[in-house]
Design a protein around this motif. Structure first.
Motif, PDB file in Angstrom:
ATOM      1  N   VAL B  78      22.766  23.253  11.337  1.00 43.47           N
ATOM      2  CA  VAL B  78      23.555  23.440  10.330  1.00 43.47           C
ATOM      3  C   VAL B  78      24.262  24.636   9.853  1.00 43.47           C
ATOM      4  N   THR B  82      27.903  25.670   8.456  1.00 42.20           N
ATOM      5  CA  THR B  82      28.153  26.145   7.437  1.00 42.20           C
ATOM      6  C   THR B  82      28.962  27.286   7.535  1.00 42.20           C
ATOM      7  N   LYS B 129      32.844  20.126   1.111  1.00 45.78           N
ATOM      8  CA  LYS B 129      31.814  21.489   0.618  1.00 45.78           C
ATOM      9  C   LYS B 129      30.935  22.207   0.487  1.00 45.78           C
ATOM     10  N   ALA B 130      29.812  21.824   1.842  1.00 46.24           N
ATOM     11  CA  ALA B 130      28.916  21.983   2.430  1.00 46.24           C
ATOM     12  C   ALA B 130      28.536  20.981   3.704  1.00 46.24           C
ATOM     13  N   VAL B 131      27.544  21.781   4.401  1.00 49.85           N
ATOM     14  CA  VAL B 131      27.021  20.627   5.517  1.00 49.85           C
ATOM     15  C   VAL B 131      25.670  20.375   5.104  1.00 49.85           C
ATOM     16  N   THR B 132      25.005  19.494   4.780  1.00 43.85           N
ATOM     17  CA  THR B 132      23.656  19.230   5.145  1.00 43.85           C
ATOM     18  C   THR B 132      22.949  18.836   6.124  1.00 43.85           C
ATOM     19  N   TYR B 133      21.134  18.644   5.455  1.00 44.19           N
ATOM     20  CA  TYR B 133      20.238  17.598   6.306  1.00 44.19           C
ATOM     21  C   TYR B 133      20.248  16.540   6.541  1.00 44.19           C
ATOM     22  N   HIS B 134      20.893  15.850   5.501  1.00 41.68           N
ATOM     23  CA  HIS B 134      21.108  14.044   5.599  1.00 41.68           C
ATOM     24  C   HIS B 134      20.437  13.692   6.990  1.00 41.68           C
ATOM     25  N   GLN B 135      19.887  13.182   7.155  1.00 38.40           N
ATOM     26  CA  GLN B 135      19.741  12.321   8.586  1.00 38.40           C
ATOM     27  C   GLN B 135      20.459  12.746   9.519  1.00 38.40           C
ATOM     28  N   PHE B 150      26.133  15.182   8.475  1.00 40.73           N
ATOM     29  CA  PHE B 150      26.733  14.430   7.314  1.00 40.73           C
ATOM     30  C   PHE B 150      27.014  16.165   6.082  1.00 40.73           C
ATOM     31  N   VAL B 151      28.267  15.727   6.050  1.00 38.25           N
ATOM     32  CA  VAL B 151      29.170  16.546   5.460  1.00 38.25           C
ATOM     33  C   VAL B 151      29.056  16.352   4.113  1.00 38.25           C
ATOM     34  N   ASP B 152      28.663  16.736   2.714  1.00 41.37           N
ATOM     35  CA  ASP B 152      29.576  16.931   1.317  1.00 41.37           C
ATOM     36  C   ASP B 152      31.191  17.557   0.831  1.00 41.37           C
TER      37      ASP B 152
END
Lengths: 475, 153
Positions: B78, B82, B129-135, B150-152
């Protein structure tokens, strides 16, 4: 135990739904909307949020809810200020993404024939789309001032009026903002983006009022049939995104110290009163102020364009609301007044009449709540009710809510087809990105009319007016 | 989960791009493949850049050095992405290639190569917008590595 339907519009998620829930969950939906919500991770995310320490009331999902990161989009959760936590993910990456509504003195008949030149002028004067820098060149010192003063900074610099300030949530300046808690990286990302619309679902729309549901409230807000209004949807741009990114890391690192374990890394959180929690709230307030200033600057250029093409008259700011924010508020829980931190992640504050924190001229009516729909349908002005105070921490939905992924939306519709189809309906579109436009096609969203009816019928807000778009600028 | 086609087949200089975009109800993800952790970290970065810009026109004109400490490997991925996103959003630097000097579970040192966005030669696609920890996952099966993020947007 499974989810229990309490009445036509309320679904209760009991604490037994998943291990570790500290409070129940509640979803506001019709059976049709609930079916859509059930299809993705939303319900699990509402239950995950309910595991956060120190939550009070219930973990809520509004009818526009859909799967997000950690928190569902359309989620509301309140934490006890003394015993609860603050979660950067509970506000989201686009801190104070929000909408504002401006009203003209013109009717549909007067503006309709000039919609194309108006859109062209606006499209060339408002920086929009990916990678676009703003028109403003500001120093880091000036940026710090923006972060402290929000929309006030824009007005002081000739971009707006004192009347505007009175019609913005928190007067466009959240107290306690501290630029010192915002990283240089966040400032670097945001410095050139002040006064830019951005991409994705951000937009400026020219709409006309097609229906009035509450004559009295509409009159107080200054809204009438056929009137031309303008809606602006944007947020805190790269600055806010980086603040959230930074504090997700700060919170994750600090969690062991406070013996907090989160079921999802995106739910990283720290006690509200902790050093890290306070730093985040000061940085979040600064990013929120950036977003207020951003929408104020966009309004300034939109007003100039309107004057140039349409002529005399002002665009009065009706209201400006935040969709992604955490706010310290007083609410009554089990008959006891307590201070809580309300996380609204894709949800709108909806305070009723005679509540502290709404503009003087709306005091006897209630706070206007602005609900944008998808670009081919319609948007709404609603007003807060007492019921929202007792059930939802004075909060309702923030829009229609996606039902289709961006990929699926693009698959069978080209931008050209979409533009032509909307034009047939009398909606003129300018888009910075063709693929971005298809991603935002009307069918990619729930029917906002259904979403708004659920909120209205559940009694947590009342419909005031409906607006139909005639011109759209998409980032 | 449906896989998007198109970008996986793109090639950039000698770098074989091994990634796919994957679907998410509101945003999208990147699945990167490779024969090592280094491969998937690199391919995830190139995937991210392909999401924000048409990557075929990015030339190697400049280099940047990056060092990152992290709590664990997921966190490292992440923070790495980022950083790539930050360089794009704040400095308009488009990454075209990556060389790792060191990559452990919690630390990486890398040189990234690319150039600053030029509106006459590059086409931008979307804001991330951002890089996530989702899955998020990083896994190895029979010597094949996969990273999903996954990214936002």
């Amino acid at each position: 135990m499974s989810i229990k339907q309490l009445d036509e519009y309320r679904y209760l998620i009991p604490k037994t739904f998943r291990e570790g829930m500290n409070v129940e969950g509640m979803v506001y939906a019709s059976s049709e909307i609930f079916d859509a919500i059930e299809r993705d991770e939303t319900l699990n995310q509402v239950a995950n949020v309910a595991t956060l320490p120190g939550l009070v009331g219930r973990s809520l999902a509004m009818p526009d809810a859909h799967q997000g990161y950690g928190f569902a989009i359309g989620g509301v959760a309140a934490a006890d200020m003394e015993k609860g936590v603050v979660s950067a993910g509970g506000v989201g990456f686009d801190i104070n993404c929000g909408v504002r509504l401006l009203a003209s003195n013109y009717s549909m008949k007067e503006v309709g024939p000039k919609i194309d030149p108006l859109l062209n002028q606006m499209f060339s004067s408002i920086p929009c789309g990916t990678g676009k820098s703003g028109i403003l060149q500001i120093s880091f010192d000036q940026l710090d001032k923006v972060l402290r003063e929000g929309a006030h900074w824009a007005v002081e610099n000739g971009c707006g009026t004192e009347e505007d300030i009175a019609h913005i949530e928190e007067t466009g300046m959240i107290a306690g903002a501290d630029p010192g808690e915002v990283s240089n990286r966040a400032k670097q990302r945001g410095k050139d983006q002040l006064g830019t619309l951005g991409s994705g679902n951000h937009f400026v729309e020219i709409q006309y009022i097609s229906e009035i549901f509450d004559e009295q409230a509409a009159a107080v807000f200054g809204l009438g049939m056929d009137q031309i209004v303008m809606m602006i949807h944007s947020g805190s741009r790269g600055l806010g995104h980086q603040v959230c990114t930074d504090y997700l890391e700060v919170m994750q690192e600090a969690m062991p110290k406070y013996k907090i374990k989160a079921v999802d890394r995106q739910l990283a959180c720290v006690p509200v009163r902790s050093k890290e929690g306070q730093s985040y709230l000061k940085a979040m307030a600064a990013a929120a102020n950036f977003a207020f200033a951003n929408r104020q600057m966009i309004s300034h250029w939109a007003r100039k364009s309107f004057k140039q093409v349409i002529g005399r008259g002002e665009l009065r700011l009706i209201y400006d609301v935040a969709h992604n924010i955490a706010k310290e508020e007083e609410h009554t829980i089990d008959g006891r007044k307590i201070k809580v931190l309300v996380h609204r992640k894709g949800a709108t504050r909806a305070f009723p009449a005679r509540h502290h924190g709404i503009p003087d001229d709306y005091f006897e009516t209630g706070q206007p709540v602005l609900i944008p729909g998808s670009m081919g349908t319609c948007s709404y002005v609603m007003v807060g009710t007492e019921k929202a105070m007792s059930e939802t921490f004075g909060s309702i939905c923030h829009g229609a809510g996606r039902v289709m992924s961006r990929h699926a939306a693009k698959k069978d519709t080209s931008a050209e087809q979409l533009i032509a189809r909307l034009k047939e309906k009398g909606i003129h579109v300018r888009g910075a990105s063709k693929s971005g436009l298809s991603e935002e096609k009307p069918e990619a969203y729930k029917d906002v009319r259904v979403v708004v009816d659920i909120v209205h019928n559940a009694g947590i807000a009342r419909k005031v007016a409906k607006m139909v778009p005639i011109g759209v600028i998409k980032g | 989960m449906k896989h998007l086609n198109g970008l996986a087949a793109e090639r950039l200089y000698e770098v074989k791009q091994e990634f796919k975009f994957i679907d998410h109800p509101s945003d999208f993800g990147i699945e990167a493949y490779g024969e090592s952790v280094q491969d998937v970290f690199k391919n995830a970065a190139l995937g991210l850049i392909s999401a924000v810009a048409v990557s075929s026109g990015i030339e190697i004109r400049q280099e940047r050095k990056i060092e990152i400490n992290a709590m664990d490997r997921d966190n490292l991925l992440v923070r790495w992405l980022t950083e790539i996103l930050y360089l794009y959003d704040a400095e308009k630097f488009l990454t075209a290639d990556v060389k790792f000097e060191k990559l452990t579970e919690t630390f990486l040192k890398a040189k990234i190569f690319g150039e600053v966005y030029n509106s006459t030669r590059h086409e931008l696609k979307a804001d991330v917008k951002a890089v996530t920890y989702h899955q998020l996952k990083i896994e190895e099966k029979n010597g094949d590595w996969t990273a999903r993020i996954f990214v936002d947007v």
